[in-house]
Design an enzyme around this catalytic site. Structure first.
Site, PDB file in Angstrom:
ATOM      1  N   GLY A  42     -28.612 -10.304 -27.024  1.00  0.00           N
ATOM      2  CA  GLY A  42     -29.802 -11.082 -27.413  1.00  0.00           C
ATOM      3  C   GLY A  42     -30.821 -10.188 -28.110  1.00  0.00           C
ATOM      4  O   GLY A  42     -31.014  -9.041 -27.713  1.00  0.00           O
ATOM      5  N   VAL A  54     -35.006   5.606 -35.071  1.00  0.00           N
ATOM      6  CA  VAL A  54     -33.736   6.351 -35.168  1.00  0.00           C
ATOM      7  C   VAL A  54     -33.551   6.842 -36.606  1.00  0.00           C
ATOM      8  O   VAL A  54     -33.175   8.002 -36.835  1.00  0.00           O
ATOM      9  CB  VAL A  54     -32.539   5.462 -34.713  1.00  0.00           C
ATOM     10  CG1 VAL A  54     -31.206   6.132 -35.014  1.00  0.00           C
ATOM     11  CG2 VAL A  54     -32.657   5.124 -33.221  1.00  0.00           C
ATOM     12  N   ARG A 103     -22.830 -11.293 -30.170  1.00  0.00           N
ATOM     13  CA  ARG A 103     -22.079 -10.979 -28.947  1.00  0.00           C
ATOM     14  C   ARG A 103     -20.608 -11.047 -29.349  1.00  0.00           C
ATOM     15  O   ARG A 103     -20.110 -12.113 -29.658  1.00  0.00           O
ATOM     16  CB  ARG A 103     -22.402 -11.990 -27.850  1.00  0.00           C
ATOM     17  CG  ARG A 103     -23.839 -11.881 -27.359  1.00  0.00           C
ATOM     18  CD  ARG A 103     -24.067 -12.775 -26.150  1.00  0.00           C
ATOM     19  NE  ARG A 103     -25.346 -12.509 -25.537  1.00  0.00           N
ATOM     20  CZ  ARG A 103     -26.481 -13.136 -25.842  1.00  0.00           C
ATOM     21  NH1 ARG A 103     -26.471 -14.083 -26.748  1.00  0.00           N
ATOM     22  NH2 ARG A 103     -27.608 -12.833 -25.242  1.00  0.00           N
ATOM     23  N   ASP A 158     -35.293  -9.205 -20.912  1.00  0.00           N
ATOM     24  CA  ASP A 158     -35.147  -9.525 -19.493  1.00  0.00           C
ATOM     25  C   ASP A 158     -35.493  -8.390 -18.535  1.00  0.00           C
ATOM     26  O   ASP A 158     -35.620  -8.626 -17.334  1.00  0.00           O
ATOM     27  CB  ASP A 158     -33.706  -9.983 -19.209  1.00  0.00           C
ATOM     28  CG  ASP A 158     -33.419 -11.354 -19.784  1.00  0.00           C
ATOM     29  OD1 ASP A 158     -34.371 -12.087 -20.078  1.00  0.00           O
ATOM     30  OD2 ASP A 158     -32.227 -11.690 -19.947  1.00  0.00           O
ATOM     31  N   ASP A 160     -33.592  -6.284 -17.374  1.00  0.00           N
ATOM     32  CA  ASP A 160     -32.577  -6.287 -16.309  1.00  0.00           C
ATOM     33  C   ASP A 160     -31.528  -5.189 -16.478  1.00  0.00           C
ATOM     34  O   ASP A 160     -30.385  -5.350 -16.069  1.00  0.00           O
ATOM     35  CB  ASP A 160     -31.909  -7.670 -16.227  1.00  0.00           C
ATOM     36  CG  ASP A 160     -31.178  -8.036 -17.511  1.00  0.00           C
ATOM     37  OD1 ASP A 160     -31.403  -7.365 -18.548  1.00  0.00           O
ATOM     38  OD2 ASP A 160     -30.392  -8.992 -17.487  1.00  0.00           O
ATOM     39  N   GLU A 254     -34.829 -19.214 -15.776  1.00  0.00           N
ATOM     40  CA  GLU A 254     -33.745 -20.162 -16.095  1.00  0.00           C
ATOM     41  C   GLU A 254     -32.543 -20.038 -15.138  1.00  0.00           C
ATOM     42  O   GLU A 254     -31.863 -21.029 -14.879  1.00  0.00           O
ATOM     43  CB  GLU A 254     -33.297 -20.008 -17.553  1.00  0.00           C
ATOM     44  CG  GLU A 254     -32.781 -18.638 -17.897  1.00  0.00           C
ATOM     45  CD  GLU A 254     -32.313 -18.528 -19.348  1.00  0.00           C
ATOM     46  OE1 GLU A 254     -32.491 -17.448 -19.920  1.00  0.00           O
ATOM     47  OE2 GLU A 254     -31.776 -19.492 -19.886  1.00  0.00           O
TER      48      GLU A 254
HETATM   49  O1  F6P Z   1     -32.093 -11.933 -24.145  1.00  0.00           O
HETATM   50  C1  F6P Z   1     -31.713 -12.240 -22.836  1.00  0.00           C
HETATM   51  C2  F6P Z   1     -31.660 -13.703 -22.668  1.00  0.00           C
HETATM   52  O2  F6P Z   1     -32.881 -14.105 -23.147  1.00  0.00           O
HETATM   53  C3  F6P Z   1     -31.437 -14.332 -21.312  1.00  0.00           C
HETATM   54  O3  F6P Z   1     -32.545 -14.428 -20.492  1.00  0.00           O
HETATM   55  C4  F6P Z   1     -30.901 -15.670 -21.692  1.00  0.00           C
HETATM   56  O4  F6P Z   1     -30.211 -16.251 -20.672  1.00  0.00           O
HETATM   57  C5  F6P Z   1     -30.045 -15.349 -22.849  1.00  0.00           C
HETATM   58  O5  F6P Z   1     -30.634 -14.238 -23.472  1.00  0.00           O
HETATM   59  C6  F6P Z   1     -29.849 -16.478 -23.801  1.00  0.00           C
HETATM   60  O6  F6P Z   1     -29.392 -16.006 -25.013  1.00  0.00           O
HETATM   61  P1  F6P Z   1     -28.655 -16.870 -26.116  1.00  0.00           P
HETATM   62  O7  F6P Z   1     -29.283 -18.220 -26.107  1.00  0.00           O
HETATM   63  O8  F6P Z   1     -28.872 -16.123 -27.371  1.00  0.00           O
HETATM   64  O9  F6P Z   1     -27.226 -16.902 -25.702  1.00  0.00           O
END
Ligand code: F6P
Length: 350
Positions: A42, A54, A103, A158, A160, A254
């Site tokens: 993300g 960088v 991704r 996040d 995280d 969420e």
């Molecule tokens: O960037 C992290 C995040 O925002 C999460 O909190 C969320 O669940 C996810 O990305 C959603 O990403 P996408 O809608 O791009 O799959």
């Protein structure tokens, strides 16, 4: 080392990627001339500032810097172009990532990792800098295990990533959510309603918790802590009403529930008119705050300093008030969570 690994001996490659393979001994690492940089997962405000840092630090230390578009997906497809320090001007203050992000499912396979590694060789990328979250770091680690040195930079709203106390984009996302919730409080107050706001955080409640503290939310729900709807939501709202409150803010990450369901259940249980709002991807955009710009810039420089001093396969982290780095294998084994005590403090303030 890569030449030993081709599509014909994938079983070896698979076991090599699976092992905690301490790849090329530091003494045998050839001199670094080219640095690749990509953004993955993300997007997060501050990613552009990180790429810029960088590129600028790379130029300062005499490296060629290559931008890889669309994350690991672009890497194995060879979407790679050199970026000069001038080409990154006017990027510092921009949201999103000009290298774009993705991704990549392909990169989760040994074949994808091998293709990516080969592209690094083709374009003269001696070290790859990966800006992203833990998922992106796992792709980087797989490359490291087959001999492509990497550096990870923490980019996700996040917060995280276990190895670091701070991730690039977190501050901007929280400020965006806070401003939106302040506005929602105005209208909730005028109508004496309960406003239920869903913030991002599929697996983590850092945004929800801190924005909850910053906006004086009555209730904060996060994925790390299971909750009982009657005692942790309904009772808190009714206690507030009995103490003289006329409007209420409920923040839900969420990963802890859906604002629409929660608003419906609150209205049903309390009779207080409730409205859901999903802040969604709004939180991922926008110009980075000062904190994100400086963290992104200094972490980006730190990444290049790691390379310059031969410290490879490292994750750049923020710990105990300073920017430092840890081994990527070690960093990926770490865990972090939100404690009961942190949740309790938010409750005391509500
Ligand atoms: O960037 C992290 C995040 O925002 C999460 O909190 C969320 O669940 C996810 O990305 C959603 O990403 P996408 O809608 O791009 O799959």
């Amino acid at each position: 080392m890569l030449d030993e690994y081709s599509a014909t001996n994938l079983p070896n490659l698979k076991s090599m990627i699976a092992q905690n393979y301490d790849n090329v001994p530091q003494s045998q690492v050839p001199p670094v001339r080219g640095i690749g940089v990509l953004t993955s997962g993300g997007d997060a405000p501050g990613m552009n500032a990180t790429i810029r840092a960088v590129a600028r630090a790379g130029a300062h230390y005499g490296y060629r810097v290559f931008g890889v578009t669309r994350g690991f997906h672009g890497l194995w497809k060879g979407e790679i172009e050199e970026i000069t320090k001038r080409e990154v001007s006017e990027k510092l203050q921009r949201g999103g990532t000009f290298l774009m992000t993705a991704r990549s499912k392909t990169f989760e396979t040994p074949e994808g990792v091998l293709k990516g590694a080969k592209m690094c060789k083709v374009f003269g990328i001696d070290v790859l800098v990966v800006i992203g979250g833990d998922g992106s770091y796992r792709g980087a680690r797989d490359l490291a295990r087959i001999g492509i040195p990497v550096i990870g930079l923490p980019g996700t709203i996040d917060n995280d990533i276990a190895s670091t106390e701070y991730t690039i984009g977190y501050d901007t996302a929280m400020n965006t959510a806070m401003e939106a919730i302040d506005k929602l409080r105005d209208t909730a107050s005028s109508h004496e309603r309960c406003s239920v706001i869903e913030v991002m955080g599929r697996r983590a409640g850092y945004i929800a918790l801190n924005v909850g503290i910053a906006t004086g939310a009555e209730v904060v729900l996060i994925p790390e802590h299971p909750y009982d709807f009657d005692t942790d939501v309904v009772k808190l709202i009714l206690d507030g009403r009995n103490a003289g409150k006329h409007h209420y803010i409920v923040i839900v990450a969420e990963g802890a529930g859906k604002a629409t369901d929660i608003a419906e259940r609150i209205e049903e249980a309390t009779g207080i008119e409730s409205r859901p709002t999903i802040l969604g991807h709004l939180q991922r955009g926008g110009s980075p705050t000062l904190r994100d710009r400086t963290m992104a810039s200094l972490m980006g420089v730190h990444a290049v300093e790691c390379i310059n001093s031969g410290r490879l396969n490292r994750l750049v982290i923020f710990k105990d008030g300073r920017i430092t780095d840890v081994d990527i294998e070690e960093g990926l084994k770490m865990t972090k969570t939100i404690s009961e005590a942190e949740m309790e403090r938010a409750k005391i303030l509500s």
